[in-house]
Scaffold this motif. Structure first.
Motif, mmCIF file in Angstrom:
data_model
loop_
_atom_site.group_PDB
_atom_site.id
_atom_site.type_symbol
_atom_site.label_atom_id
_atom_site.label_comp_id
_atom_site.label_asym_id
_atom_site.label_seq_id
_atom_site.Cartn_x
_atom_site.Cartn_y
_atom_site.Cartn_z
ATOM 1 N N LYS A 31 -9.275 4.566 -0.303
ATOM 2 C CA LYS A 31 -8.502 4.311 0.907
ATOM 3 C C LYS A 31 -8.264 5.615 1.656
ATOM 4 O O LYS A 31 -7.773 6.599 1.096
ATOM 5 C CB LYS A 31 -7.172 3.639 0.553
ATOM 6 N N GLY B 282 -7.935 -1.940 6.827
ATOM 7 C CA GLY B 282 -6.710 -2.228 6.099
ATOM 8 C C GLY B 282 -5.704 -2.917 7.005
ATOM 9 O O GLY B 282 -5.897 -2.990 8.220
ATOM 10 N N SER C 164 -2.409 -0.830 4.695
ATOM 11 C CA SER C 164 -3.755 -0.434 4.278
ATOM 12 C C SER C 164 -3.800 -0.121 2.788
ATOM 13 O O SER C 164 -4.788 -0.414 2.108
ATOM 14 C CB SER C 164 -4.225 0.781 5.084
ATOM 15 N N THR D 145 -3.880 -3.412 1.077
ATOM 16 C CA THR D 145 -5.235 -3.956 1.157
ATOM 17 C C THR D 145 -6.130 -3.341 0.090
ATOM 18 O O THR D 145 -6.875 -4.046 -0.603
ATOM 19 C CB THR D 145 -5.840 -3.686 2.548
#
Length: 455
Positions: free
Chosen positions: A9, A193, A211, A214
């Motif tokens: 991420k 995200g 995000s 996610t």
């Protein structure tokens, strides 16, 4: 041969800086022995800007102002394109998404109206735009990316627009089914995200740190070996280096409970998904990924405080009503009621003759004013104080009253005039203390807490 899977991420700070964007592509390339999934955020400040523009253009403004705003976003994103050979296709893709955003803004301007459903549909544009930038950097490194939204890969939520909860029963299996053939073909999916959809297909957003949530949900559904969250800091540090300077230290290990208490590393929702499925979360430095903090299920951590966090810019809401304070379930009912006004609470406490609520720092003045009118019409004395900071001391506290004493003693000379919450007291399996102070004093108190509890 089936490859192990990794989720990476990359947040808004990374999306906003060319050297970090370049490094994100290098990280994916360096992990080519794995099947990689990238989850990305909007450029820094874009999501908040989109929400503000929704509100503004639903009440006034002009078409020329919408055009100017779209041009501002266009230039902001074009400035991140460093590779001429990728520029034409990226600009074409960005142009289409910007035109769609402009149509949505024109629509709320013409209708003189917006609501949380429409706002969610608009603010996901931030991730849609930045995904094209990441895609360009990945392609330049010889990585084959494909871009998808959270909605497209099957993240299903309730209809709590603006802060939706993922329905795991409806989501489980969707992501694995969607991404498996792509990963087996050597493609690196780039997932926006922050967004999902209701069972009826309406766009929703996942709220604060969406995000990160996610990334954790994807990691759980595809049974990833690890969920990597990249930061511009050196992993998770004992306090913000901007506040305590060189005294901040990288924390090598944390458990899920400690991470959920912070409210800063990632939202508790994401950590909870990873905890239930025992998938480690690793917080890494974007420039030096080997500097990291590993978050896992080990509860046998050393007693004591590991980090001090500070969330400034909050409001404090205090309701003086003895009868209400004594009612069973009153705190939960009022918390739910505030959610209907777009207020996500960081703290909710009942005290002697009063209830205390602290919305998160993203709460708008408009939402506060709506709640103020409702509360003043129904209850007695209402006090709303702006510019309040939430301080947290996180670690393995257990029944150690001495740690609680130091925390409360450090705060007690700097409490708010409304005599709000000073600090929380430890209980079995306690992983954090929290309190509130004025913004003007918060950084000084963080330094004192860091000195008294960590250094």
């Amino acid at each position: 041969m089936v490859k192990d899977r990794l989720v990476h991420k990359f947040g808004g700070e990374i999306a906003s800086t060319s050297k970090y964007l370049k490094k994100s592509a290098e990280i994916i390339k360096d992990n080519s022995e794995y099947a990689n999934v990238a989850v990305i955020s909007a450029l820094r400040g874009v999501t908040k800007s989109l929400a503000e523009k929704c509100n503004y253009f639903s009440k006034g403004g002009s078409e020329s102002e919408i055009d100017s705003y779209i041009q501002e976003l266009r230039q902001m994103h074009y400035n991140k394109i460093n590779y001429p050979e990728e520029q034409e296709i990226i600009e074409e893709n960005l142009g289409g998404k910007l035109e769609e955003l402009k149509r949505h803004l024109y629509s709320i301007y013409d209708l003189n109206h917006t609501d949380s459903l429409i706002t969610d549909k608009i603010i996901v544009s931030g991730e849609n735009l930045s995904s094209e930038i990441f895609g360009g950097y990945f392609s330049k490194k010889g990585i084959e990316p494909e871009i998808f939204t959270g909605r497209e890969i099957g993240i299903i939520t309730n209809n709590n627009y603006g802060d939706a909860d993922i329905d795991w029963k409806l989501t489980a299996g969707n992501i694995e089914k969607y991404l498996r053939p792509l990963l087996e073909d050597g493609i690196t999916p780039i997932i926006t995200g922050f967004d999902g959809k209701t069972p009826e297909g309406k766009t929703t957003t996942l709220g604060r740190s969406g995000s990160d949530t996610t990334a954790c949900v994807i990691g759980c559904d595809i049974n990833a070996k690890e969920i990597n969250l990249y930061k511009t800091t050196e992993g998770v540090t004992s306090a913000d280096p901007k506040i305590v300077g060189g005294k901040a230290r990288t924390i090598p290990f944390m458990n899920y409970h400690e991470a959920m208490e912070t409210g800063e590393i990632t939202h508790y929702k994401g950590v909870e998904y990873a905890r239930e499925r025992e998938i480690p979360i690793t917080v890494r430095s974007i420039l030096n990924p080997e500097i990291k903090t590993i978050i896992n299920g080990n509860k046998n951590t050393k007693k004591g405080i590991k980090l001090i966090t500070c969330e400034p810019g909050c409001y404090l809401i205090k309701i003086d009503d003895p009868k209400m304070a004594e009612e069973v379930g009153a705190l939960g009912a009022m918390s739910t009621s505030m959610g209907h006004y777009g207020i996500n609470l960081e703290l909710a406490r009942d005290g002697f003759n009063h209830l205390i609520f602290v919305p998160d720092s993203n709460t708008t003045e408009e939402s506060i004013n709506l709640v103020r009118k409702k509360l003043e019409a129904e209850y007695g004395k209402i006090i709303i104080s702006p510019k309040v900071s939430i301080l947290r001391a996180i670690g393995n506290i257990g029944f150690d009253s001495h740690i609680s004493y130091i925390f409360n003693k450090t705060l007690e000379d700097n409490t708010l005039p409304e005599e709000a919450l000073i600090g929380s007291y430890p209980a079995k399996d306690s992983w954090g203390l929290e309190g509130m102070v004025p913004d003007s004093k918060s950084e000084d108190i963080v330094r004192k807490l860091h000195k008294n509890l960590i250094e």
